[in-house]
Design an enzyme around this catalytic site. Structure first.
Site, PDB file in Angstrom:
ATOM      1  N   LYS A 175       0.889  -1.190   0.000  1.00  0.00           N
ATOM      2  CA  LYS A 175       0.000   0.000   0.000  1.00  0.00           C
ATOM      3  C   LYS A 175       0.908   1.216   0.000  1.00  0.00           C
ATOM      4  CE  LYS A 175      -2.451   3.342   2.090  1.00  0.00           C
ATOM      5  NZ  LYS A 175      -1.754   4.535   1.587  1.00  0.00           N
ATOM      6  N   GLU A 250       9.070   0.842  11.024  1.00  0.00           N
ATOM      7  CA  GLU A 250      10.213   1.747  10.802  1.00  0.00           C
ATOM      8  C   GLU A 250       9.652   3.149  10.920  1.00  0.00           C
ATOM      9  OE1 GLU A 250      13.221   0.797  10.470  1.00  0.00           O
ATOM     10  OE2 GLU A 250      12.936  -1.326  10.036  1.00  0.00           O
ATOM     11  N   CYS A 284      13.895   9.946   7.155  1.00  0.00           N
ATOM     12  CA  CYS A 284      13.680   9.501   8.547  1.00  0.00           C
ATOM     13  C   CYS A 284      14.958   9.615   9.367  1.00  0.00           C
ATOM     14  CB  CYS A 284      13.147   8.083   8.563  1.00  0.00           C
ATOM     15  SG  CYS A 284      14.167   6.974   7.588  1.00  0.00           S
ATOM     16  N   GLU A 385       9.981  15.718  15.466  1.00  0.00           N
ATOM     17  CA  GLU A 385      10.450  15.495  14.091  1.00  0.00           C
ATOM     18  C   GLU A 385       9.751  16.496  13.173  1.00  0.00           C
ATOM     19  OE1 GLU A 385       9.060  12.003  11.940  1.00  0.00           O
ATOM     20  OE2 GLU A 385      11.098  11.663  11.240  1.00  0.00           O
TER      21      GLU A 385
HETATM   22  P1  NAD Z   1       2.455   8.490   7.637  1.00  0.00           P
HETATM   23  O1  NAD Z   1       2.623   7.691   8.865  1.00  0.00           O
HETATM   24  O2  NAD Z   1       1.458   9.573   7.622  1.00  0.00           O
HETATM   25  O3  NAD Z   1       2.049   7.556   6.391  1.00  0.00           O
HETATM   26  C1  NAD Z   1       2.809   6.421   6.031  1.00  0.00           C
HETATM   27  C2  NAD Z   1       1.885   5.432   5.347  1.00  0.00           C
HETATM   28  O4  NAD Z   1       0.921   4.987   6.284  1.00  0.00           O
HETATM   29  C3  NAD Z   1       1.100   6.001   4.156  1.00  0.00           C
HETATM   30  O5  NAD Z   1       0.986   4.992   3.166  1.00  0.00           O
HETATM   31  C4  NAD Z   1      -0.266   6.281   4.771  1.00  0.00           C
HETATM   32  O6  NAD Z   1      -1.312   6.234   3.839  1.00  0.00           O
HETATM   33  C5  NAD Z   1      -0.383   5.127   5.760  1.00  0.00           C
HETATM   34  N1  NAD Z   1      -1.298   5.374   6.875  1.00  0.00           N
HETATM   35  C6  NAD Z   1      -1.663   6.561   7.427  1.00  0.00           C
HETATM   36  N2  NAD Z   1      -2.543   6.346   8.441  1.00  0.00           N
HETATM   37  C7  NAD Z   1      -2.718   5.014   8.529  1.00  0.00           C
HETATM   38  C8  NAD Z   1      -3.493   4.174   9.395  1.00  0.00           C
HETATM   39  N3  NAD Z   1      -4.269   4.676  10.358  1.00  0.00           N
HETATM   40  N4  NAD Z   1      -3.422   2.839   9.220  1.00  0.00           N
HETATM   41  C9  NAD Z   1      -2.634   2.306   8.265  1.00  0.00           C
HETATM   42  N5  NAD Z   1      -1.895   3.044   7.415  1.00  0.00           N
HETATM   43  C10 NAD Z   1      -1.929   4.378   7.551  1.00  0.00           C
HETATM   44  O7  NAD Z   1       3.890   8.991   7.281  1.00  0.00           O
HETATM   45  P2  NAD Z   1       4.328   9.925   6.094  1.00  0.00           P
HETATM   46  O8  NAD Z   1       3.924  11.301   6.422  1.00  0.00           O
HETATM   47  O9  NAD Z   1       3.881   9.329   4.798  1.00  0.00           O
HETATM   48  O10 NAD Z   1       5.916   9.746   6.172  1.00  0.00           O
HETATM   49  C11 NAD Z   1       6.678  10.455   7.061  1.00  0.00           C
HETATM   50  C12 NAD Z   1       7.083   9.630   8.264  1.00  0.00           C
HETATM   51  O11 NAD Z   1       7.680   8.399   7.869  1.00  0.00           O
HETATM   52  C13 NAD Z   1       8.132  10.330   9.086  1.00  0.00           C
HETATM   53  O12 NAD Z   1       7.807  10.260  10.445  1.00  0.00           O
HETATM   54  C14 NAD Z   1       9.400   9.533   8.821  1.00  0.00           C
HETATM   55  O13 NAD Z   1      10.356   9.622   9.816  1.00  0.00           O
HETATM   56  C15 NAD Z   1       8.878   8.171   8.621  1.00  0.00           C
HETATM   57  N6  NAD Z   1       9.815   7.344   7.857  1.00  0.00           N
HETATM   58  C16 NAD Z   1      10.558   6.403   8.527  1.00  0.00           C
HETATM   59  C17 NAD Z   1      11.485   5.625   7.841  1.00  0.00           C
HETATM   60  C18 NAD Z   1      12.329   4.588   8.566  1.00  0.00           C
HETATM   61  O14 NAD Z   1      12.935   3.756   7.905  1.00  0.00           O
HETATM   62  N7  NAD Z   1      12.388   4.601   9.885  1.00  0.00           N
HETATM   63  C19 NAD Z   1      11.645   5.798   6.466  1.00  0.00           C
HETATM   64  C20 NAD Z   1      10.878   6.763   5.815  1.00  0.00           C
HETATM   65  C21 NAD Z   1       9.958   7.530   6.535  1.00  0.00           C
END
Ligand code: NAD
Length: 493
Positions: A175, A250, A284, A385
């Site tokens: 997804k 992650e 991240c 963050e």
């Molecule tokens: P997000 O958590 O808003 O979304 C990530 C994914 O989760 C998207 O596909 C979104 O549609 C989905 N999602 C959102 N709400 C959900 C729910 N209730 N249930 C299931 N899925 C859901 O994050 P973002 O804004 O897309 O990305 C930024 C974040 O990702 C930052 O905090 C960053 O640090 C983190 N990140 C971490 C890593 C790592 O390897 N640790 C890598 C990249 C990004």
């Protein structure tokens, strides 16, 4: 204009309820594609296909060598289309083309790495106290895996999820994030061209709160692997609780980049910039806190601010661009909100601190590289963050103080240390409560090495042998060498 559909049950399909979403180029906010926007109904269909594909095969029953051959074909197809994929990634995500090219090469190599790893010895045999029993431990696929990814590395995160998941024989449902589906759609084109069997891999698009949540909650899904924000990670955990599916997370970070007084100042300066401004800070593991030796501050900070203010910010496709736009206007507003908070909290802006306007910037989501000094550890800009091009500076006088400041965060993803004293560098890296560290470097990531965080930066690891492990069950098999009656129940004769 491009259109994009979901890949479910081996077919390209529209959303069951006909929903669509416009996809924008963050450099201009122009619509560059319209794609299917799914609902829980689409999740349900995809999960059924994956369940059948896992329970009846052929993917999980294939020999590892055969699965590996599909992954290798896909890797070659990615390489063959590298230029096109990189350009598409830049148009959809905004990152400079030179960064997107690295991502594409890394993605291809991730499929190659796991194609190799899955054909290597797995499991154990050992002696147990009963000489009549031979014990084996074998590793098996987990089943149906839901894989949910963010928008900052759309193609690379797809590879980090699909490569180990598929290599291990699982049926994977990816997804993608709402804003950035385009390279994943193209990846699934290539996956179809490579001939993966129906149901081995499927692609869902749609809102996290419905599609993501339904995937994480489904009782027919055996594992959910999530990359994204820490708040969403908690929601995933709650959703996954129903059938106690396996969960890996992650999550976010607020990673320290520690510069000691004896570091090479030119090297430390460039890496301090690279740590935060690569990927517009939407990374991240971004080095978003510069923990700087106080005796360097007077010389180092003006040079850092000057060099940062001269970073070329623009459309990622322009050849001289060094930093691109933020992903959406909403995310840009969130980052600008943090900058406003920094002002209110009394931090001093050394450079940036505003949105970029002017001919090449006005239609896109461009924020100037921003550095705050004179911060306190309790400030919101130091603790949370921001996920944008905003660096906060914290000064220290002793090694212990540097370590204390570096570890003073809920997160524990990554950290870098700059010093000419290797023993000190290693000592400090070992004291950092983080999962990924660099000495005199920042950001290099290897398919061979574990990626993941301590504390609230996540559960589990991706990449390397550790990443494969997270997609495998462990079974013990006890073989009786000379079958004999037990003689335990007299009545059994
Ligand atoms: P997000 O958590 O808003 O979304 C990530 C994914 O989760 C998207 O596909 C979104 O549609 C989905 N999602 C959102 N709400 C959900 C729910 N209730 N249930 C299931 N899925 C859901 O994050 P973002 O804004 O897309 O990305 C930024 C974040 O990702 C930052 O905090 C960053 O640090 C983190 N990140 C971490 C890593 C790592 O390897 N640790 C890598 C990249 C990004």
């Amino acid at each position: 204009m491009k259109t994009g559909r979901m890949f479910i049950g081996g077919e390209w399909v529209d959303a069951a309820r006909g929903g669509t979403r416009e996809i924008l180029n963050p450099a201009t906010n122009e619509v560059i594609a319209v794609v299917a926007d799914g609902t829980e109904e689409d999740v349900s269909v995809a999960v059924q296909h994956a369940r059948t594909a896992f329970d009846e095969g052929p993917w999980p029953q294939m020999r590892a060598q055969e699965r590996a051959s599909y992954l290798l074909k896909l890797a070659d197809l990615i390489d063959r289309h590298a230029e096109e994929l990189a350009t598409l990634e830049t148009r959809n995500n905004g990152k400079p083309l030179r960064e997107a090219k690295f991502d594409v090469a890394d993605a291809a190599n991730c499929f190659r790495y796991y194609a190799g790893l899955i054909t290597k010895p797995l499991g154990q045999t050992f002696e147990v106290p009963d000489p009549n029993i031979q014990c084996l431990v074998v590793r098996e696929s987990i089943g149906v895996c839901g894989q949910i990814i963010p928008w900052n590395y759309p193609l690379l995160m797809s590879a980090w999820k699909l490569a180990p998941g598929l290599a291990a024989g699982n049926c994977c449902i990816l997804k993608v994030a709402e804003a950035t589906p385009l390279t994943a759609i193209r990846l699934f084109d290539l996956l179809a061209e490579a001939g993966f069997p129906t149901g081995a891999a499927q692609l869902l698009m749609g809102p996290g709160a419905t599609v993501g949540e339904a995937l994480a909650a489904s009782a027919l899904v055996d594992k959910v692997a999530f990359t994204g924000g820490t708040t969403t990670g908690r929601k995933i955990l709650r959703a996954a609780e129903g059938n106690l599916k396996k969960v890996t997370l992650e999550l976010g970070g607020k990673s320290p980049c520690v510069v000691f007084g004896d570091a090479d100042p030119d090297i430390a300066l460039e890496f301090a910039m690279f740590a935060i401004f690569a990927g517009q800070g939407e990374v991240c593991s971004a080095g978003s806190r510069l923990i700087l030796d106080r005796k360097l501050a007077d010389e180092f900070l003006p040079r850092l601010a000057d060099a940062s203010s001269r970073i070329v910010v623009g459309d990622g496709l322009a050849p001289d661009t060094e930093m691109g736009p933020l992903i959406t206007p909403q995310h840009m507003d969130r980052v600008l909100g943090y900058i406003a908070t920094g002002h209110q909290e009394g931090a001093e802006v050394l450079c940036g601190g505003h949105r970029l306007t002017g001919p090449i910037h006005e239609r896109g989501n461009f924020v100037a590289p921003t550095i705050f000094a004179n911060t306190r550890p309790d400030m919101k800009i130091v603790r949370e963050e921001i996920f944008g091009p905003v660096l906060v500076v914290q000064l220290f006088e002793t090694e212990d103080e540097a370590v204390r400041l570096a570890n003073d965060t809920l997160y524990g993803l990554a950290g870098g240390v700059f010093t000419r004293d290797t023993a000190k560098g290693l000592r400090v890296l070992k004291r950092l409560r983080v999962g990924i560290t660099w000495l005199n470097n920042y950001h290099p990531t290897f398919n061979e090495a574990p990626w993941g965080g301590y504390k609230q930066s996540g559960w589990g690891r991706e990449l390397g042998t550790w990443g494969l492990d997270e997609y495998l069950e462990t079974k013990q098999i006890n073989i009786t060498l000379q079958p004999a009656k037990l003689g335990w129940f007299k009545s059994a004769g």
